[in-house]
Design a protein around this motif. Structure first.
Motif, PDB file in Angstrom:
ATOM      1  N   GLY A 305      -6.269   1.686   0.904  1.00 30.54           N
ATOM      2  CA  GLY A 305      -5.674   0.962   2.028  1.00 30.54           C
ATOM      3  C   GLY A 305      -4.579   1.740   2.735  1.00 30.54           C
ATOM      4  O   GLY A 305      -4.089   1.296   3.774  1.00 30.54           O
ATOM      5  N   GLU A 306      -4.171   2.886   2.226  1.00 28.50           N
ATOM      6  CA  GLU A 306      -3.067   3.624   2.849  1.00 28.50           C
ATOM      7  C   GLU A 306      -3.523   4.167   4.216  1.00 28.50           C
ATOM      8  O   GLU A 306      -4.437   4.993   4.281  1.00 28.50           O
ATOM      9  N   ASN A 307      -2.879   3.673   5.290  1.00 26.86           N
ATOM     10  CA  ASN A 307      -3.223   4.204   6.612  1.00 26.86           C
ATOM     11  C   ASN A 307      -2.277   5.343   6.971  1.00 26.86           C
ATOM     12  O   ASN A 307      -1.354   5.651   6.209  1.00 26.86           O
ATOM     13  N   GLN A 308      -2.506   5.929   8.149  1.00 19.71           N
ATOM     14  CA  GLN A 308      -1.736   7.122   8.525  1.00 19.71           C
ATOM     15  C   GLN A 308      -0.240   6.797   8.623  1.00 19.71           C
ATOM     16  O   GLN A 308       0.606   7.591   8.198  1.00 19.71           O
ATOM     17  N   GLN A 310       1.446   4.519   7.036  1.00 20.77           N
ATOM     18  CA  GLN A 310       2.008   4.324   5.688  1.00 20.77           C
ATOM     19  C   GLN A 310       2.191   5.670   4.974  1.00 20.77           C
ATOM     20  O   GLN A 310       3.187   5.891   4.294  1.00 20.77           O
ATOM     21  N   ASP A 344     -10.954  -1.079   0.079  1.00 20.85           N
ATOM     22  CA  ASP A 344     -10.593  -0.156   1.167  1.00 20.85           C
ATOM     23  C   ASP A 344     -10.151   1.212   0.643  1.00 20.85           C
ATOM     24  O   ASP A 344      -9.056   1.685   0.942  1.00 20.85           O
ATOM     25  N   VAL A 346      -9.611   5.072   0.319  1.00 18.78           N
ATOM     26  CA  VAL A 346      -9.479   6.177   1.281  1.00 18.78           C
ATOM     27  C   VAL A 346     -10.483   7.261   0.876  1.00 18.78           C
ATOM     28  O   VAL A 346     -10.691   7.485  -0.325  1.00 18.78           O
ATOM     29  N   GLU A 350      -9.948  12.700   2.916  1.00 18.96           N
ATOM     30  CA  GLU A 350      -8.641  12.333   3.472  1.00 18.96           C
ATOM     31  C   GLU A 350      -7.556  12.376   2.387  1.00 18.96           C
ATOM     32  O   GLU A 350      -6.429  12.805   2.633  1.00 18.96           O
ATOM     33  N   ARG A 354      -4.142  14.653   2.655  1.00 22.52           N
ATOM     34  CA  ARG A 354      -2.785  14.109   2.495  1.00 22.52           C
ATOM     35  C   ARG A 354      -2.057  14.782   1.325  1.00 22.52           C
ATOM     36  O   ARG A 354      -0.872  15.070   1.399  1.00 22.52           O
TER      37      ARG A 354
END
Ligand code: SF4
Length: 433
Positions: A305-308, A310, A344, A346, A350, A354
């Protein structure tokens, strides 16, 4: 006489458990040897933190099967977190395994080994026992100068990505007198640098004694010089512990405090029990009360669930708090944990992108932090010759920085004052005074 070869995987807790197991075995005339060729029994003390860790052990056991074919009397055993998690299932994965013993049942190891030697029938004992603290056993410490002393076992926190609460059971603390006596004995044997060990040492409690009070009492033990502790949980690190760290001369100026993420929603989904601002506040208090403290951390990239945006908060807090070092990981789903079921996830690509960004950020900060040490005078506990140059010795400062300087055999095992003259990303260089 029976020879046991113990091969240990995973965290420091497992290393300490192997020292405990060596002690339990020796009471029954079973001795741990350094050479696998001399072994009558090979025991793998295993880690379950990631699937990769389990696969690695399975690969290692398979490598040893030819040895077992040549010597059918040889026993192979599995202990540790993987034994606790999988129990007798291990014999289906690797039929050549003779016995499996879980993390709370090590006292039965001699009995199980002797029984299996007689019968050659697979046996296992993996019942969890949430009261087991292995009281009044004296681990055989393997290092020369540093002893790791377990003060508590288990964990109640259930961070959503972590398997430990399922493999090591609930928190329980060892009695104070037992801990003090183990440390005193270690000090008598020449171990001057003591690390108190537990999955969450800040929640140590035995009768009226909390972790701060335990630190005070350990600080009063005369024949040791340095005290460290791992692992601390930010939600349980009290002001009292920070005060004791500041006022106790033997407690070193280093703390490992896992941040994991700089975003509050991600921290909530991780079930960490603190916010990014709470973490900032603790770091501020630590640096105010212990000006020379070095703080190291753990950070996870690409949690489900970690979006950009966050992820950006994690980058920012790392740049803001400037840890001396950060162990950075890409999130890895662990079967049996809550986070592995989050829909969700990642993507792997990605997560890796990160992770690389976090590594890059931290490398610069670590280099800067280490270069700030140039000109300072530090007390180094010399542990060995430098690996690269035998006319130099290597040891650790109180703030846990590896330091190399010219010196010989006579320096090993001594505390030496060193002026820092140079720094790379990981190592300080200096000259003795
Ligand atoms: S505190 Fe969290 S990460 Fe640490 S052992 Fe316990 S559950 Fe795992």
């Amino acid at each position: 006489m029976m020879n046991i070869f113990l091969e240990t995987y995973g965290c420091q807790m497992n290393v300490a458990d192997s020292e405990l197991v060596a002690s339990i075995l020796s009471r029954d005339g079973l001795f741990v040897v350094d050479n696998i060729d001399q072994a009558d029994v090979i025991i793998f003390n295993t880690c379950s933190v990631r699937q990769h860790a389990e696969n690695r052990v399975i690969g290692r056991i398979n490598q040893e099967l030819s040895r077992k074919r040549q010597n059918p009397k040889l026993l192979i055993g599995v202990i540790g977190c993987m034994a606790q998690r999988l129990g007798k299932e291990i014999s289906q994965i690797i039929p050549a395994v003779d016995f499996v013993v879980g993390t709370d049942q090590y006292e039965f190891l001699p009995e199980i080994i002797n029984k299996t030697l007689e019968t050659h029938v697979f046996s296992y004992k993996t019942v969890s026992d949430n009261s087991q603290v292995y009281n009044e056993l004296h681990p055989i410490h393997q290092g020369k100068f540093n002893a790791f002393v377990t003060i508590m076992r288990g964990c109640n926190n259930f961070c959503s990505y972590c398997i430990v609460p399922y493999t090591r059971g609930r928190e329980r603390s060892r009695p104070v007198a037992d801990i003090i006596s183990e440390i005193t004995r270690a000090g008598d044997k020449g171990f001057k640098d003591i690390t108190l060990l537990g999955q969450n040492v800040n929640s140590y409690r035995n009768a009226e004694v909390n972790f701060a009070e335990l630190l005070r009492r350990v600080n009063n033990i005369e024949n040791i010089s340095r005290i460290r502790f791992i692992t601390s949980h930010p939600k349980d690190l009290s002001d009292e512990v920070i005060e004791v760290m500041a006022e106790s001369d033997k407690v070193c100026e280093h703390l490992h405090l896992a941040l994991q993420s700089g975003d509050d929603d991600i921290l909530r989904r991780m079930n960490r029990g603190y916010t990014a601002d709470h973490f900032r506040m603790i770091v501020g208090k630590l640096r105010k009360n212990i000006p020379d403290i070095s703080i190291t951390t753990d950070v996870i990239a690409g949690f489900p669930g970690e979006n950009q945006a966050q992820f950006e908060r994690t980058r920012q807090i790392m740049q803001e708090l400037e840890f001396d070092y950060a162990f950075t990981y890409k999130y890895s789903p662990r079967e049996g944990t809550v986070a592995a079921t989050f829909p969700d996830q990642v993507s792997e690509t990605e997560r890796l992108v990160r992770l690389k960004e976090l590594i890059k950020i931290q490398e610069k900060i670590t280099l800067k932090k280490y270069q700030q040490q140039i000109g300072k005078i530090k007390e180094i506990y010399v542990e060995n010759f430098s690996r690269k140059n035998k006319s130099e010795v290597s040891g650790k400062s109180r703030d846990y920085k590896i330091t190399v300087f010219p010196g010989g055999e006579e320096a090993i095992g001594r505390f030496i004052r060193v002026r820092i003259t140079d720094a790379t990303g990981w190592t300080l260089r200096g000259e003795s005074l």
